[in-house]
Each structure stands twice: as structure tokens, then as C-alpha cells.
Design a protein around this motif. Structure first.
Motif, PDB file in Angstrom:
ATOM      1  N   SER A   1      35.398  34.580 100.117  1.00  0.00           N
ATOM      2  CA  SER A   1      36.531  34.088 100.912  1.00  0.00           C
ATOM      3  C   SER A   1      37.668  33.589 100.001  1.00  0.00           C
ATOM      4  CB  SER A   1      36.096  33.099 101.985  1.00  0.00           C
ATOM      5  OG  SER A   1      36.037  31.830 101.468  1.00  0.00           O
ATOM      6  N   ARG A   2      37.329  33.110  98.807  1.00  0.00           N
ATOM      7  CA  ARG A   2      38.382  32.772  97.828  1.00  0.00           C
ATOM      8  C   ARG A   2      39.142  34.035  97.408  1.00  0.00           C
ATOM      9  NH1 ARG A   2      38.571  28.377  94.490  1.00  0.00           N
ATOM     10  NH2 ARG A   2      37.142  26.699  94.983  1.00  0.00           N
ATOM     11  N   VAL A   3      38.366  35.093  97.206  1.00  0.00           N
ATOM     12  CA  VAL A   3      38.976  36.380  96.838  1.00  0.00           C
ATOM     13  C   VAL A   3      39.961  36.799  97.926  1.00  0.00           C
ATOM     14  CG1 VAL A   3      38.468  38.863  96.610  1.00  0.00           C
ATOM     15  CG2 VAL A   3      37.069  37.175  95.377  1.00  0.00           C
ATOM     16  N   ALA A   4      39.517  36.687  99.177  1.00  0.00           N
ATOM     17  CA  ALA A   4      40.380  37.077 100.297  1.00  0.00           C
ATOM     18  C   ALA A   4      41.673  36.249 100.296  1.00  0.00           C
ATOM     19  CB  ALA A   4      39.624  36.909 101.610  1.00  0.00           C
ATOM     20  N   ASP A   5      41.552  34.950 100.005  1.00  0.00           N
ATOM     21  CA  ASP A   5      42.760  34.099  99.964  1.00  0.00           C
ATOM     22  C   ASP A   5      43.731  34.600  98.898  1.00  0.00           C
ATOM     23  OD1 ASP A   5      41.730  32.520 101.918  1.00  0.00           O
ATOM     24  OD2 ASP A   5      41.027  30.922 100.568  1.00  0.00           O
ATOM     25  N   ILE A   6      43.180  34.956  97.732  1.00  0.00           N
ATOM     26  CA  ILE A   6      44.063  35.418  96.649  1.00  0.00           C
ATOM     27  C   ILE A   6      44.749  36.726  97.056  1.00  0.00           C
ATOM     28  CG2 ILE A   6      44.104  36.299  94.256  1.00  0.00           C
ATOM     29  CD1 ILE A   6      41.804  34.269  93.682  1.00  0.00           C
TER      30      ILE A   6
ATOM     31  N   GLN B   1      45.449  37.793  99.943  1.00  0.00           N
ATOM     32  CA  GLN B   1      46.428  37.610 101.028  1.00  0.00           C
ATOM     33  C   GLN B   1      47.534  36.614 100.697  1.00  0.00           C
ATOM     34  OE1 GLN B   1      43.337  36.710 103.809  1.00  0.00           O
ATOM     35  NE2 GLN B   1      43.704  38.578 104.967  1.00  0.00           N
ATOM     36  N   SER B   2      47.488  36.068  99.461  1.00  0.00           N
ATOM     37  CA  SER B   2      48.448  35.013  99.145  1.00  0.00           C
ATOM     38  C   SER B   2      49.889  35.521  99.025  1.00  0.00           C
ATOM     39  CB  SER B   2      48.042  34.296  97.864  1.00  0.00           C
ATOM     40  OG  SER B   2      48.069  35.221  96.808  1.00  0.00           O
ATOM     41  N   GLU B   3      50.054  36.816  98.818  1.00  0.00           N
ATOM     42  CA  GLU B   3      51.420  37.367  98.761  1.00  0.00           C
ATOM     43  C   GLU B   3      51.475  38.545  99.714  1.00  0.00           C
ATOM     44  OE1 GLU B   3      52.636  38.619  94.807  1.00  0.00           O
ATOM     45  OE2 GLU B   3      51.538  36.924  93.981  1.00  0.00           O
ATOM     46  N   ASN B   4      52.666  38.844 100.149  1.00  0.00           N
ATOM     47  CA  ASN B   4      52.808  39.980 101.049  1.00  0.00           C
ATOM     48  C   ASN B   4      52.896  41.308 100.336  1.00  0.00           C
ATOM     49  OD1 ASN B   4      52.560  39.145 103.618  1.00  0.00           O
ATOM     50  ND2 ASN B   4      54.675  38.386 103.755  1.00  0.00           N
ATOM     51  N   ALA B   5      53.057  41.229  99.002  1.00  0.00           N
ATOM     52  CA  ALA B   5      53.307  42.453  98.233  1.00  0.00           C
ATOM     53  C   ALA B   5      52.170  43.470  98.382  1.00  0.00           C
ATOM     54  CB  ALA B   5      53.461  42.064  96.773  1.00  0.00           C
ATOM     55  N   ASN B   6      52.488  44.720  98.089  1.00  0.00           N
ATOM     56  CA  ASN B   6      51.479  45.776  98.122  1.00  0.00           C
ATOM     57  C   ASN B   6      50.484  45.583  96.987  1.00  0.00           C
ATOM     58  OD1 ASN B   6      52.736  46.966 100.190  1.00  0.00           O
ATOM     59  ND2 ASN B   6      53.871  48.445  98.918  1.00  0.00           N
ATOM     60  N   ARG B   7      49.222  45.819  97.281  1.00  0.00           N
ATOM     61  CA  ARG B   7      48.222  45.694  96.235  1.00  0.00           C
ATOM     62  C   ARG B   7      46.989  46.517  96.558  1.00  0.00           C
ATOM     63  NH1 ARG B   7      48.012  39.592  96.108  1.00  0.00           N
ATOM     64  NH2 ARG B   7      50.032  40.136  95.342  1.00  0.00           N
ATOM     65  N   PHE B   8      46.348  47.027  95.517  1.00  0.00           N
ATOM     66  CA  PHE B   8      45.040  47.650  95.689  1.00  0.00           C
ATOM     67  C   PHE B   8      44.012  46.694  95.103  1.00  0.00           C
ATOM     68  CE2 PHE B   8      47.898  51.308  95.761  1.00  0.00           C
ATOM     69  CZ  PHE B   8      47.467  51.915  96.938  1.00  0.00           C
ATOM     70  N   VAL B   9      42.842  46.675  95.708  1.00  0.00           N
ATOM     71  CA  VAL B   9      41.825  45.707  95.299  1.00  0.00           C
ATOM     72  C   VAL B   9      40.565  46.445  94.852  1.00  0.00           C
ATOM     73  CG1 VAL B   9      40.474  43.717  96.067  1.00  0.00           C
ATOM     74  CG2 VAL B   9      42.737  44.118  97.047  1.00  0.00           C
ATOM     75  N   ILE B  10      40.102  46.147  93.646  1.00  0.00           N
ATOM     76  CA  ILE B  10      38.878  46.774  93.116  1.00  0.00           C
ATOM     77  C   ILE B  10      37.832  45.672  92.988  1.00  0.00           C
ATOM     78  CG2 ILE B  10      37.908  48.137  91.183  1.00  0.00           C
ATOM     79  CD1 ILE B  10      40.750  49.169  92.441  1.00  0.00           C
ATOM     80  N   VAL B  11      36.597  45.959  93.384  1.00  0.00           N
ATOM     81  CA  VAL B  11      35.585  44.897  93.278  1.00  0.00           C
ATOM     82  C   VAL B  11      34.322  45.344  92.554  1.00  0.00           C
ATOM     83  CG1 VAL B  11      36.307  43.597  95.316  1.00  0.00           C
ATOM     84  CG2 VAL B  11      34.651  45.451  95.568  1.00  0.00           C
ATOM     85  N   SER B  12      33.665  44.342  91.961  1.00  0.00           N
ATOM     86  CA  SER B  12      32.340  44.542  91.363  1.00  0.00           C
ATOM     87  C   SER B  12      31.270  44.226  92.399  1.00  0.00           C
ATOM     88  CB  SER B  12      32.134  43.551  90.218  1.00  0.00           C
ATOM     89  OG  SER B  12      32.867  43.906  89.099  1.00  0.00           O
TER      90      SER B  12
ATOM     91  N   ARG C   1      40.264  29.179  89.822  1.00  0.00           N
ATOM     92  CA  ARG C   1      41.426  28.340  89.482  1.00  0.00           C
ATOM     93  C   ARG C   1      42.641  29.255  89.373  1.00  0.00           C
ATOM     94  NH1 ARG C   1      42.606  24.133  86.264  1.00  0.00           N
ATOM     95  NH2 ARG C   1      42.825  25.434  84.424  1.00  0.00           N
ATOM     96  N   PRO C   2      43.033  29.875  90.505  1.00  0.00           N
ATOM     97  CA  PRO C   2      44.103  30.875  90.423  1.00  0.00           C
ATOM     98  C   PRO C   2      45.435  30.307  89.952  1.00  0.00           C
ATOM     99  CG  PRO C   2      43.490  30.457  92.712  1.00  0.00           C
ATOM    100  CD  PRO C   2      42.521  29.704  91.871  1.00  0.00           C
TER     101      PRO C   2
END
Ligand code: ADP
Ligand code: ASP
Ligand code: MG
Length: 450
Positions: A18-23, A25-36, A269-270
Motif C-alpha cells: 500500500s506504500r508502493v501504491a501511494d508512491i 499515485q502521488s503524482e498525476n504524471a504518466n508512469r510505468f511500474v515494474i515490480v519484484s 522514506r520517499p
């Protein structure tokens, strides 16, 4: 556009997801997300990838691996349940788990089995964020020899991802031409993130982990080492190759040629600035400011073998070095370093995963082919790299290193100054490894104040 990659500790349980989700969604900019795949929740825990490798290994010797697989399923179910994903439209974790289990029962290979950690991790995060899920198999391609195929991959990434902005993508694996899943080496989700960043021409590749950034020394050895503000691709590659495993050493290739910076950040600690990794030339020409440090970082690894071949007048014997290297090639041993003297030539070999019989065979062959006057073998050697662009401008670096190790009562087995002048490699006995790293780190702090 940014690419964000989250490592194993960031995906370890529902709270970290859920911390990951906050990060994300913290900006509106376009982003791709890769996870381990989910990593360790506490030091004694087991990473899901290791559980999956164990599952595959068990399946090689018996038919029923229900117990091993249940432990994996439990990790994912607990995350999905805590995030209340069960009722979400189209979300079918049980169906996915069943399908994977039946493939494992059917004898799926190790790469497929290991890759399912990242697959399910991305599947869950995509559902939680309500973003598209893109299977890495569709965009990351290996050629018929098993090598990463950048050209095809970049084409596939653009074709698929342009229409899936914001997608969540599993790291660590891709597919061969025949569709079979293939993984990178361990820690390879870092590479997947860099590939997507390179292909999509991201503004930045943000790599989120569980520490505040790239540190000037291994935090598992030295308490609270300094976080490096800015580091060049070349310094980073030297340090990560030598054991600073916060970032996979191959992660820089897809981004370096496109001038895409990488920033290492802490999921927990983003707000911390992290470490910015930038093109070497841009750092050297002053485009990025950083303090004029005597050295940038120290990293190392245990488990090497040093073979010193001594023979008078070897410099007159044409092809001597080539023949020595051909023996290593014959025994499929990888060369790490090759320091030389007038009558001596040493090779340092990485012993990880090498059977003793191969080493013995290589030594016999060196004796019979090269007929040395003396052959000294030092087993159990640790290599430490002292790295930094600042070192070539600084006098007395070598003497500072040797006297720090002398004061710490560490016996130096070899010193090799890399031809780049960016890197000094020191070999010490395995038992002295931590003592040597600590002494070198303290020496670097002292130099800074001078
Ligand atoms: P992730 O699961 O996020 O990919 P890794 O475990 O691969 O994370 O890498 C982060 C870990 O790397 C840190 O927890 C730290 O223990 C270790 N590490 C080793 N050397 C360094 C270094 N020089 N700087 C920061 N971390 C380091
Ligand atoms: N899960 C894989 C590993 O443990 C890949 C990664 O985490 O980057 O090696
Ligand atoms: Mg990692």
C-alpha cells in the motif's frame, strides 16, 4: 514519463504494497511500474523467489509439491486479502495459483517457476491500483541463444505499452522466441525496469528499495555509511559488479546510451533524496555538482581464487598469457582480474558455483601447458574495490589504502589498479574481509577531513 521499479522488500506484504501504491499515485504524471516478487518481511524470512526455486527443485525429485506451493500461495493470498482484492471485478488469484500449480505439476522449468513471483506480484498491484497489467513475456525478448534481444524488445515495448500507459509489469523475466519464459540473473527486476525506461524514453528511472540510496559502503558491514548524492554510471557499475547489490550491474546498459538518469529511492522514506546516477561525462564536466571526495565508494565480495604463475623470462615466451587464458576458457572459468609482474602473471577467478574438479583440472593443465617455475594458489580470497573518479587526481591514495590495512592487521594478497584509474582492487583473505572494508571506509572519512 517516468519508470518506477519496486524491489522485493517494497512488495513483501500488504502494508508495503500500500506504500508502493501511494508512491505510484502521488503524482498525476504518466508512469510505468515494474515490480519484484515479495521479498523478506524480516531477516529470518524467505524470499518468494527462493521459495519458488525450492518448489521446482522438489518437483524434480517427487510428484507432490503441494506443501511447498501452499507456502507460496499463502504469501500472495495474505497480501490480496489484506488489500481486500477478493471481490474486485475480474480478480482471480485462486485461478492464477491453480494454473501455476498445474504447470509446476506438469514439470515446468526453473525459469518459469521462479518468474511466477514477479507475475503474481504485478497481478496484485495492478488490481489494487486499477491499472492495466502487462505480462513481461509480451514485451521482453531473448534470442535463440538466450541473449537479451534489445532491438526486438524495444519494438515490442513501444507497440504494446503506448496503448497501456500506467501499466504494471512484472520484473525479472521475458520470453524466448518460442514463447518459453526466461529470467535474468538474480536481482534482474532492476534490469527489466531499465529496459522499459530505455524503450519508452523515460525522463527518469526511479528504483525504489529499502535503503536511502546508494551508500559509500555496504550497510551490512559498516553502520550508517554515507548515502552518495550523485554517482556516475561507471562508478556505479564498478561498485555493483563488485557486490554493492542495491542495483543489478546490468541495469545501466539500456539507459546509459539514452542519457536517462536513474534515481535510487527508499520506499519507506520517499522524502529522502536518494542517489542520482548520471552519465559519466556529465558528472566529469561539472553538469552535476558534487563534493570533491577522495573516493566515491567501497564494495566487495568473498569467494575468489588467485593463481599466480611464476616463470623466469616469461615476457620472452610469446603467447604465454594467451595460453593461460585459453586454459581458463577450456574449463569455463571466468576471469575477474589479471595483475602482472615481470616474471609473474596472476589470474583471479570467481569461484561462485564452480565445482572443485574444474579448478583442479585447470591447475593441472596450467602446470602441463605452461611449465611454470612456481604456481601459487590462494584459495578463499575476498576482493574489495575502492572506486571513484577523484582518485586519479589525488596523490597518496595507494599509501593511504595500504597503511589503513596495515594498521588493521590485514594481510594484502594482491593490489590491482584498474587501467581506468577509477578503481583499485585489493585482495585479502576471506576471514579479513569485513575488517578490511571497515578500515578502508574509516580511511575514506579521514581523507575527507584532510
Ligand atoms: P530490492 O529487493 O529492493 O531490489 P536489494 O536487497 O536487491 O533490494 O538491495 C538493497 C540492499 O542492498 C540493501 O538493503 C542493502 O543491505 C544492500 N546493499 C549492499 N551494498 C549497498 C550499498 N553500497 N548501498 C546501499 N545498499 C547496499
Ligand atoms: N525476485 C528476483 C530475485 O529475488 C528478482 C528481483 O528481485 O529483482 O532475484
Ligand atoms: Mg534488488
Amino acid at each position: 514519463m517516468k519508470v518506477l521499479k519496486f524491489g522485493g522488500t517494497s512488495m513483501a506484504d500488504a502494508a508495503s504494497v500500500s506504500r508502493v501504491a501511494d508512491i505510484v499515485q502521488s503524482e498525476n504524471a504518466n508512469r510505468f511500474v515494474i515490480v519484484s516478487a515479495p521479498g523478506k518481511r524480516r531477516p529470518s524470512d524467505v524470499k518468494v523467489t527462493d521459495m519458488l526455486y525450492a518448489c521446482h527443485k522438489a518437483r524434480l525429485v517427487r510428484d507432490d509439491v503441494s506443501q511447498e506451493f501452499a507456502a507460496v500461495a499463502e504469501r500472495f493470498s495474505a497480501i490480496a486479502d489484506s488489500l481486500s482484492l477478493r471481490g474486485v471485478n475480474g480478480f482471480d488469484l485462486d485461478g492464477e495459483l491453480e494454473n501455476i500449480k498445474s504447470n509446476i505439476d506438469g514439470g515446468a522449468d526453473a525459469d518459469y517457476v521462479a518468474s511466477r513471483g514477479e507475475y503474481l506480484s504485478a497481478y496484485i498491484l495492478a488490481a489494487y491500483l486499477d491499472r492495466p497489467f502487462v505480462d513481461a513475456k509480451k514485451i521482453i525478448r531473448f534470442d535463440s541463444e538466450g541473449n537479451f534481444d534489445e532491438k526486438t524488445t524495444f519494438g515490442l515495448c513501444r507497440a504494446v505499452l503506448d496503448a497501456k500507459v500506467g501499466a504494471v509489469i512484472p520484473g525479472f523475466y521475458g520470453a524466448c522466441e518460442n514463447g518459453a519464459v526466461k529470467t535474468f540473473t538474480r536481482g534482474g527486476s532492476d534490469v527489466s525496469g531499465a529496459i522499459v525506461a530505455g524503450a519508452m524514453n523515460a525522463k527518469i528511472y526511479e528504483n525504489y528499495t529499502d535503503v536511502d540510496g546508494f551508500m559509500s559502503c555496504d550497510p551490512r558491514i559498516v553502520r550508517n555509511p554515507k548515502v552518495i548524492d550523485v554517482i556516475s554510471y561507471r562508478e556505479l557499475r564498478e561498485l555493483s559488479y563488485m557486490g554493492a547489490d542495491v542495483l543489478h550491474p546490468e541495469s545501466i546498459f539500456p539507459v546509459r546510451s539514452r542519457d536517462i538518469p536513474i534515481r535510487i529511492k527508499n520506499t519507506f522514506r520517499p522524502e529522502a533524496k536518494g542517489t542520482l546516477i548520471v552519465p559519466t561525462e556529465k558528472l566529469l564536466c561539472g553538469e552535476y555538482k558534487r563534493k570533491n571526495l577522495p573516493l566515491t565508494g567501497i564494495a566487495g565480495k568473498r569467494g575468489f581464487l588467485s593463481v599466480q604463475v611464476e616463470k623466469s623470462m616469461m615476457n620472452n615466451e610469446k603467447g604465454f598469457a594467451r595460453r593461460l587464458l585459453s586454459v581458463l576458457e577450456e574449463y569455463d572459468l571466468s576471469l575477474e582480474h589479471m595483475p602482472s609482474g615481470i616474471d609473474t602473471l596472476s589470474v583471479v577467478i570467481d569461484k561462485h558455483g564452480v565445482e572443485k574438479s574444474r579448478i583442479d583440472g585447470m591447475l593441472m593443465k596450467v602446470k602441463s601447458l605452461l611449465r611454470p617455475d612456481r604456481l601459487e594458489v590462494i584459495d578463499d580470497v575476498a576482493l574489495i574495490a575502492v572506486v571513484g573518479h577523484g582518485m586519479n587526481r589525488r596523490k597518496g591514495m595507494m599509501s593511504a589504502i595500504t597503511s589503513a590495512l596495515y594498521k588493521a592487521d590485514v594481510n594484502i594478497r594482491m593490489i590491482d589498479q584498474g587501467s581506468s584509474e577509477l578503481n583499485i582492487i585489493i585482495a585479502v583473505e576471506n576471514a579479513d574481509y569485513e575488517k578490511a572494508v571497515t578500515a578502508l571506509y574509516e580511511m575514506s572519512l579521514e581523507l575527507e577531513t584532510k
